[in-house]
Design a protein around this motif. Structure first.
Motif, PDB file in Angstrom:
ATOM      1  N   LEU A 146       0.808  -1.220   0.000  1.00  0.00           N
ATOM      2  CA  LEU A 146       0.000   0.000   0.000  1.00  0.00           C
ATOM      3  C   LEU A 146       0.842   1.272   0.000  1.00  0.00           C
ATOM      4  CD1 LEU A 146      -2.792  -0.985   2.568  1.00  0.00           C
ATOM      5  CD2 LEU A 146      -2.770  -1.283   0.096  1.00  0.00           C
ATOM      6  N   HIS A 147       2.176   1.115   0.043  1.00  0.00           N
ATOM      7  CA  HIS A 147       3.084   2.273   0.110  1.00  0.00           C
ATOM      8  C   HIS A 147       2.754   3.148   1.317  1.00  0.00           C
ATOM      9  CE1 HIS A 147       4.629   2.250  -4.326  1.00  0.00           C
ATOM     10  NE2 HIS A 147       4.586   1.052  -3.794  1.00  0.00           N
ATOM     11  N   LEU A 148       2.505   2.492   2.441  1.00  0.00           N
ATOM     12  CA  LEU A 148       2.208   3.190   3.691  1.00  0.00           C
ATOM     13  C   LEU A 148       3.223   2.753   4.743  1.00  0.00           C
ATOM     14  CD1 LEU A 148      -1.685   2.943   3.927  1.00  0.00           C
ATOM     15  CD2 LEU A 148      -0.351   5.005   3.582  1.00  0.00           C
ATOM     16  N   PRO A 149       4.158   3.616   5.118  1.00  0.00           N
ATOM     17  CA  PRO A 149       5.160   3.211   6.112  1.00  0.00           C
ATOM     18  C   PRO A 149       4.597   3.019   7.508  1.00  0.00           C
ATOM     19  CG  PRO A 149       5.362   5.550   5.604  1.00  0.00           C
ATOM     20  CD  PRO A 149       4.357   4.995   4.644  1.00  0.00           C
ATOM     21  N   TYR A 150       3.444   3.661   7.789  1.00  0.00           N
ATOM     22  CA  TYR A 150       2.909   3.585   9.152  1.00  0.00           C
ATOM     23  C   TYR A 150       1.455   4.001   9.149  1.00  0.00           C
ATOM     24  CZ  TYR A 150       2.160   4.760  14.088  1.00  0.00           C
ATOM     25  OH  TYR A 150       1.664   4.833  15.343  1.00  0.00           O
ATOM     26  N   MET A 151       0.661   3.369   9.991  1.00  0.00           N
ATOM     27  CA  MET A 151      -0.729   3.781  10.201  1.00  0.00           C
ATOM     28  C   MET A 151      -1.035   3.676  11.685  1.00  0.00           C
ATOM     29  SD  MET A 151      -3.482   2.612   7.318  1.00  0.00           S
ATOM     30  CE  MET A 151      -3.312   0.873   7.655  1.00  0.00           C
ATOM     31  N   GLN A 152      -1.402   4.794  12.288  1.00  0.00           N
ATOM     32  CA  GLN A 152      -1.763   4.765  13.698  1.00  0.00           C
ATOM     33  C   GLN A 152      -3.167   4.211  13.881  1.00  0.00           C
ATOM     34  OE1 GLN A 152      -1.329   8.494  15.726  1.00  0.00           O
ATOM     35  NE2 GLN A 152      -1.785   7.650  17.732  1.00  0.00           N
ATOM     36  N   THR A 153      -4.073   4.597  12.992  1.00  0.00           N
ATOM     37  CA  THR A 153      -5.437   4.075  13.020  1.00  0.00           C
ATOM     38  C   THR A 153      -5.852   3.669  11.611  1.00  0.00           C
ATOM     39  OG1 THR A 153      -6.565   6.187  12.598  1.00  0.00           O
ATOM     40  CG2 THR A 153      -5.979   5.688  14.895  1.00  0.00           C
ATOM     41  N   ILE A 154      -6.833   2.798  11.544  1.00  0.00           N
ATOM     42  CA  ILE A 154      -7.337   2.346  10.250  1.00  0.00           C
ATOM     43  C   ILE A 154      -7.976   3.494   9.478  1.00  0.00           C
ATOM     44  CG2 ILE A 154      -9.553   1.647  11.212  1.00  0.00           C
ATOM     45  CD1 ILE A 154      -7.634  -0.076   8.351  1.00  0.00           C
ATOM     46  N   HIS A 155      -8.416   4.520  10.199  1.00  0.00           N
ATOM     47  CA  HIS A 155      -9.096   5.635   9.557  1.00  0.00           C
ATOM     48  C   HIS A 155      -8.149   6.455   8.680  1.00  0.00           C
ATOM     49  CE1 HIS A 155     -12.243   4.449  12.210  1.00  0.00           C
ATOM     50  NE2 HIS A 155     -11.588   4.825  13.294  1.00  0.00           N
ATOM     51  N   LEU A 185      -0.233   8.098  -3.613  1.00  0.00           N
ATOM     52  CA  LEU A 185      -1.169   9.180  -3.313  1.00  0.00           C
ATOM     53  C   LEU A 185      -1.420  10.048  -4.540  1.00  0.00           C
ATOM     54  CD1 LEU A 185      -2.812  10.665  -1.176  1.00  0.00           C
ATOM     55  CD2 LEU A 185      -0.767  11.993  -0.614  1.00  0.00           C
ATOM     56  N   PHE A 186      -0.362  10.312  -5.324  1.00  0.00           N
ATOM     57  CA  PHE A 186      -0.480  11.235  -6.437  1.00  0.00           C
ATOM     58  C   PHE A 186      -0.614  10.528  -7.780  1.00  0.00           C
ATOM     59  CE2 PHE A 186       2.089  13.335  -3.141  1.00  0.00           C
ATOM     60  CZ  PHE A 186       1.224  14.356  -2.830  1.00  0.00           C
ATOM     61  N   GLU A 187      -0.400   9.187  -7.810  1.00  0.00           N
ATOM     62  CA  GLU A 187      -0.540   8.422  -9.028  1.00  0.00           C
ATOM     63  C   GLU A 187      -1.573   7.344  -8.814  1.00  0.00           C
ATOM     64  OE1 GLU A 187       2.764   7.114 -11.925  1.00  0.00           O
ATOM     65  OE2 GLU A 187       3.775   7.660 -10.065  1.00  0.00           O
ATOM     66  N   LYS A 188      -2.563   7.319  -9.648  1.00  0.00           N
ATOM     67  CA  LYS A 188      -3.644   6.343  -9.482  1.00  0.00           C
ATOM     68  C   LYS A 188      -3.256   5.040 -10.174  1.00  0.00           C
ATOM     69  CE  LYS A 188      -7.370   9.722  -9.054  1.00  0.00           C
ATOM     70  NZ  LYS A 188      -8.650  10.187  -9.588  1.00  0.00           N
ATOM     71  N   ASN A 189      -2.327   4.325  -9.568  1.00  0.00           N
ATOM     72  CA  ASN A 189      -1.899   3.034 -10.086  1.00  0.00           C
ATOM     73  C   ASN A 189      -2.724   1.955  -9.392  1.00  0.00           C
ATOM     74  OD1 ASN A 189       0.108   4.203 -11.714  1.00  0.00           O
ATOM     75  ND2 ASN A 189       1.489   4.337  -9.957  1.00  0.00           N
TER      76      ASN A 189
END
Length: 450
Positions: A146-155, A185-189
């Protein structure tokens, strides 16, 4: 056993103290007042000894509780050079610490093994608290997916990919579904992910465990194999049926020529000729149709070599420049790294880019300022990316979903195999091809190669 020994020594001290306290009454009754001088220090000593005994035990117990509280199971209580009443107590503490340490080590080992397994599996795993949405577990494959290094909450996922967030939230435990995710975030792949969910309770808290699996490449490969089998079968059947028809039509034509020379009725001959001509024309059309199928099914191997992208672009520009000049279309080449290269079949790669460029030329013909951008670079995953962008009319979502299906076309004279052929060639290179398009804004084809 430890506490029984401690209790026995404590009871003994209390009993002796009570016995000593009862002696002054006996001394007074017997008129032995002078003995009180000896009893009072004895009573004082026994009280002091009792207090000291209980205080030592309390201190030892407090230290043990602290070690348990801070999980310091490595702490060792010295059993030597201490009063006998504490030796048994410390021995018990050491045994308890050793047991807790063994349990803690076992759990840590299991946790480390689980962590390694979670990092090794090519599946994203997410666990969060249902009520608060707090993320308690997010493995590395999911971060990369998901190219997300960290998520504090699912929201937080809603800010990056609202559609995927809603699919995760609404997915019922024990169910699975295929959703769409965007990698940036900036490319809709966009790509397809298989999402599965389950829930469990722990200490009164409800947790939801969600598993993500990228099935985009698997779907592409399955789709390609399905089309390959279909095309092989249809080519075989059509060729087997059409060839005899064409041969028979030619034989009948020759026979009719003989009959005509013998003076047969002209009207009958004309009708037969029309019918035979129709059969022959249709047969030839079916043969061409079969050849079109064959062009899709015959590509099954590659002649790989090192290909420099700047050379590929230069050759493509030289080839297409007359057409571009004639239609007054601007072509911009953008290669960030002149040494960018990949292992590919040069001729097939050229065929893919030519097809995509021809489509782009067709798409921008209505634009008063037509422009096509051909770019290449290496992304964060060390993959070679090639993009063909145009400012044409764009495509509707319905068309986008069908453009890679063989024989689907929006052109009057199109065969509908160009993009299907492109996709098959890219998949043979273990790459991916993605389409992004907005009506009135243009189209982007993105090719990614390992």
């Amino acid at each position: 056993m430890i506490f029984r020994s401690f209790e026995a020594k404590l009871v003994l001290r209390v009993a002796l103290l009570l016995l000593t306290l009862s002696m002054p009454a006996l001394v007074i009754l017997q008129d032995w007042a002078e003995l009180l001088v000896f009893l009072l220090p004895l009573i004082a000593y026994q009280v002091y000894d009792l207090i000291h005994f209980t205080k030592q035990a309390q201190e030892e117990f407090k230290q043990f509780i602290d070690s348990v509280h801070y999980r310091d199971f490595s702490r060792h209580f010295n059993e030597n050079h201490v009063p006998t009443q504490l030796q048994t107590l410390r021995k018990g503490f050491n045994e308890i610490n050793a047991t807790l340490k063994a349990i803690s080590t076992e759990r840590e080992t299991q946790f480390q093994n689980l962590q390694k397994v979670m990092e090794l599996v090519n599946t994203g795993i997410l666990s969060y608290k249902v009520d608060s949405g707090e993320v308690v577990l997010m493995n590395e494959p999911l971060k990369q997916l998901l190219h997300l290094p960290y998520m504090q909450t699912i929201h937080y996922l809603a800010k990056r990919d609202k559609a995927l967030y809603e699919e995760v939230q609404h997915l019922q435990p024990g169910h699975s579904k295929i959703g769409t995710a965007n990698t940036a975030l900036f490319e809709k792949n966009a790509f397809k992910v298989l999402i599965s969910a389950t829930t469990f309770m722990h200490e009164g808290e409800k947790y939801k465990l969600v598993v993500f699996q990228n099935v985009n490449e698997a779907l592409d490969e399955t789709e390609s194999q399905a089309w390959q089998k279909l095309l092989n079968v249809m080519t075989h059947e059509i060729m087997n049926s059409v060839a005899p028809i064409a041969s028979l039509a030619e034989t009948i034509r020759a026979r009719l020529a003989e009959i005509e020379m013998k003076g047969t009725d002209a009207a009958d001959v004309e009708d037969l000729e029309v019918g035979v001509e129709t059969i022959k024309r249709r047969s030839e059309g079916l043969l061409r149709f079969a050849e079109t199928y064959r062009s899709l099914s015959k590509i099954n191997s590659l002649s790989l070599q090192t290909v420099y992208i700047k050379d590929v672009f230069a050759n493509l520009q030289r080839l297409m420049q007359p057409t571009l000049n004639h239609k007054q279309i601007k072509l911009e080449l953008a290669v960030k790294d002149p040494n960018l290269k990949l292992q590919a079949d040069a001729s097939l790669l050229d065929q893919v880019l030519i097809n995509l460029l021809v489509n782009a030329i067709e798409a921008v013909k209505e634009n008063p300022e037509p422009e096509i951008i051909l770019s290449a670079y290496q992304d964060n995953e060390q993959k070679t990316v090639i993009k063909i962008m145009d400012n044409g009319l764009g495509m509707t979502r319905e068309v986008q979903e069908k453009v890679f299906i063989p024989f689907f076309t929006t052109k009057k004279q199109g065969s509908g195999i160009g993009l299907s052929l492109c996709k098959q060639i890219v998949l043979l290179h273990k790459g991916t091809i993605q389409l992004q398009s907005e009506e009135g804004e243009g189209t982007v084809f993105t090719l990614r190669f390992n």
